[in-house]
Write an enzyme that holds these catalytic residues in place. Structure first.
Site, mmCIF file in Angstrom:
data_model
loop_
_atom_site.group_PDB
_atom_site.id
_atom_site.type_symbol
_atom_site.label_atom_id
_atom_site.label_comp_id
_atom_site.label_asym_id
_atom_site.label_seq_id
_atom_site.Cartn_x
_atom_site.Cartn_y
_atom_site.Cartn_z
ATOM 1 N N ASP A 1 2.635 9.322 1.740
ATOM 2 C CA ASP A 1 2.308 10.220 2.842
ATOM 3 C C ASP A 1 2.187 9.456 4.166
ATOM 4 O OD1 ASP A 1 1.233 12.970 3.668
ATOM 5 O OD2 ASP A 1 -0.416 11.665 4.283
ATOM 6 N N GLU B 1 7.188 9.461 3.537
ATOM 7 C CA GLU B 1 7.300 10.622 4.419
ATOM 8 C C GLU B 1 7.472 10.128 5.854
ATOM 9 O OE1 GLU B 1 4.711 14.449 6.004
ATOM 10 O OE2 GLU B 1 3.773 12.515 5.600
#
Length: 587
Positions: A302, A331
């Site tokens: 993330d 990400e």
């Protein structure tokens, strides 16, 4: 393991001044194979860093640390097990896989007994609030493995499962409060380990969602700090500017770059300072521990752009040293292919260090598809936007490792984005499953769940049928009607076809510049080939096959992978209005 020198963090009143020794099982004999190599007091004297060296000859056994406070006559023994390595070796993912992303709190409630926990800050499940916990859990996911497998999924990405004991909006999981504990409202560590094993037994790989940029305000090591240097601080709250380009921009100001890296992602998410060597070691060891403990196959990382990038490189290197085939994808919700590619390994763009990151979540292709299918055909608009974006793949060493998608837990549902145009939905999904990369669908996408991410909780709805008493159960395809059923069967067929054609793992891509609002490309290797044709026009089109001679070679027949119809390849190929055609080529 390869990492044989590890650092332990001990907490206790004034423990920094205590004497710490390591003994074997009898608590009398000093350990020979594993030794304490250093003891370093933390700035907070209630913490101490203890490093131990584990010998290659060390057998599995429980060792004991003896902690003796200053002026104390007796010490306290703390058990520390040295475990045998997990026999499972992560295989990673490749572009023959089909990934499924699900939100654990909203997927399925398999164990209502863990819905409420009075010891936690949000103690009760309540399905009436879009930002409250709803009760989905690990048991619910386990109960639906047959559904996931039947759909054709080979890899399962679950949004974070770690304890998130925040005072509000704890349902999303991205503000961890204990880095070694599954949230009790989802289940136990053992439950997750068992789920991973069951996935493996069913040919499904496990993708773990990790966050290195921040923790939650209620994290145990934020509420009791070993060292203030573990986090970024300022006199007043400073939010990150979310401008990833400042990291590689040759003209970026220091204040903008520092705000990007050191500002907090949100006011309830303390920003970690990965340049602190003790925190860095904590995060790396924690990652390896989870892989080894539960048998994970890949990490989705993330907010990859926001942590210290040298640390991220070191982290990726350490993981790859233990597990060479493990897949790491970050990400990178950024603007522009060069910025996105900068984060990937061996790209030649980052002159300071190699990121050692396999791939990224391919937002550039997502932007191209969602914009391209919603605009008129032009010089660089429409289908040409998609072709042009893919032409930027020279920026990556292995673009096939990028994860492709049409929506996720942060984005509006694709069916809504495409204005519920089912023909365009099918075209986009054909692209998703036939272009390069590792395709991923978000739960419910397979039967046209819709909504806009305003706020994002609106695209994190409960899966219909995941709770006892739901009025309809869409885990059973018999309850899907009309376009819902057609969409489900379409996705299922595309995934089954991919599973039947494992040569796609190393398949090449050749695309032809879109003309007259049509787009043609080929996926191929030395023995296999498919021709993919997209027509966005409102009328049928005749495609002259002579233009594609370099890819058609002596292929004389194409079999439509959806209908099974065989098409003789002569001078022209007719394609219906607003449709796609995937032809498996044969000689």
């Amino acid at each position: 393991m390869k990492m044989n020198n590890i650092e332990l963090l001990f907490q206790g009143q004034n423990i920094a001044n205590a004497t710490i020794e390591l003994f074997q099982y009898d608590k009398k004999t000093t350990s020979i194979s594993t030794r304490i190599t250093s003891v370093e007091p933390a700035k907070n004297k209630d913490f101490v860093y203890v490093s131990i060296g584990i010998s290659a000859n060390q057998m599995p056994e429980t060792l004991y640390f003896k902690i003796t406070p200053v002026d104390a006559k007796k010490g306290t023994f703390v058990a520390f097990p040295i475990l045998e390595n997990n026999s499972y070796s992560p295989t990673g993912l490749d572009q023959s896989d089909n990934m499924y992303l699900l939100f654990p709190d909203r997927f399925s409630n398999g164990d209502p007994s863990n819905d409420n926990n009075p010891a936690m800050n949000e103690p009760n499940a309540d399905r009436t609030g879009i930002k409250l916990r709803h009760g989905g859990d690990i048991k619910g996911i386990e109960n639906r493995i047959d559904y996931i497998k039947n759909l054709g999924i080979t890899a399962l990405w679950i949004n974070p499962l770690l304890e998130n004991d925040q005072k509000k909006e704890s349902y999303h999981g991205y503000a961890a409060t204990d880095s070694y504990l599954i949230d009790r409202r989802f289940g136990t560590n053992e439950d997750f380990k068992n789920l991973t094993q069951k996935c493996h037994e069913n040919g499904i790989k496990m993708v773990w969602d990790v966050v290195y940029n921040h923790w939650g305000l209620e994290h145990k090591l934020f509420k009791a700090l070993p060292d203030s240097n573990w986090f970024h601080w300022s006199k007043e709250f400073v939010r990150t500017n979310y401008r990833a380009e400042t990291l590689m921009d040759p003209y970026a100001s220091d204040i903008d770059r520092n705000t990007m890296l050191n500002g907090w992602f949100d006011n309830h998410m303390p920003d970690l300072n990965q340049q602190d060597p003790h925190l860095a070691k904590y995060l790396i060891q924690n990652s390896i521990w989870w892989i080894e403990y539960s048998g994970i196959d890949a990490f989705r990382i993330d907010t990859y752009s926001y942590p210290d990038q040298k640390f991220m490189s070191d982290l990726n290197t350490a993981i790859k040293k233990e597990y060479p085939h493990f897949l790491l994808f970050g990400e990178t919700w950024v603007q522009g292919s060069p910025i996105q590619a900068w984060y990937t390994e061996n790209n030649g763009l980052n002159k300071s260090f190699n990121s050692n990151l396999d791939g990224v979540t391919d937002f550039q292709l997502y932007f191209a598809i969602t914009k391209g299918l919603n605009e008129n055909f032009g010089w660089e608009e429409g289908l040409r936007r998609i072709e042009l974006t893919l032409s930027h793949d020279f920026l990556y060493e292995k673009p096939s490792r990028n994860v492709t998608f049409l929506d996720n837990h942060d984005l509006s549902r694709f069916y809504s984005v495409i204005n519920e145009d089912f023909a365009k939905w099918k075209i986009a999904n054909t692209m998703l499953f036939t272009l390069r990369g590792i395709p991923c669908i978000y739960y419910g996408h397979e039967f046209l769940m819709k909504n806009y991410a305003n706020p994002d909780a609106l695209v994190r709805e409960d899966f219909p049928g995941g709770w006892a008493g739901d009025s309809i159960n869409k885990f059973d395809s018999k309850n899907l009607e009309g376009k819902e059923l057609e969409a489900f069967l379409f996705v299922q067929r595309m995934m089954q076809w991919r599973n039947e054609n494992k040569w796609l793992k190393d398949a090449n891509l050749k695309q032809f510049v879109p003309e007259d609002n049509t787009y043609i490309y080929f996926r191929y290797d030395e023995k296999n080939a498919v021709m993919v044709v997209h027509n966005l026009n409102d009328e049928s089109k005749e495609i002259k096959l002579s233009r594609f001679a370099e890819s058609l070679h002596d292929y004389a027949l194409g079999v439509d992978i959806i209908s099974g119809q065989a098409i003789v390849l002569k001078e022209n190929l007719e394609i219906a209005p607003k449709s796609s055609l995937v032809l498996q080529l044969t000689r």
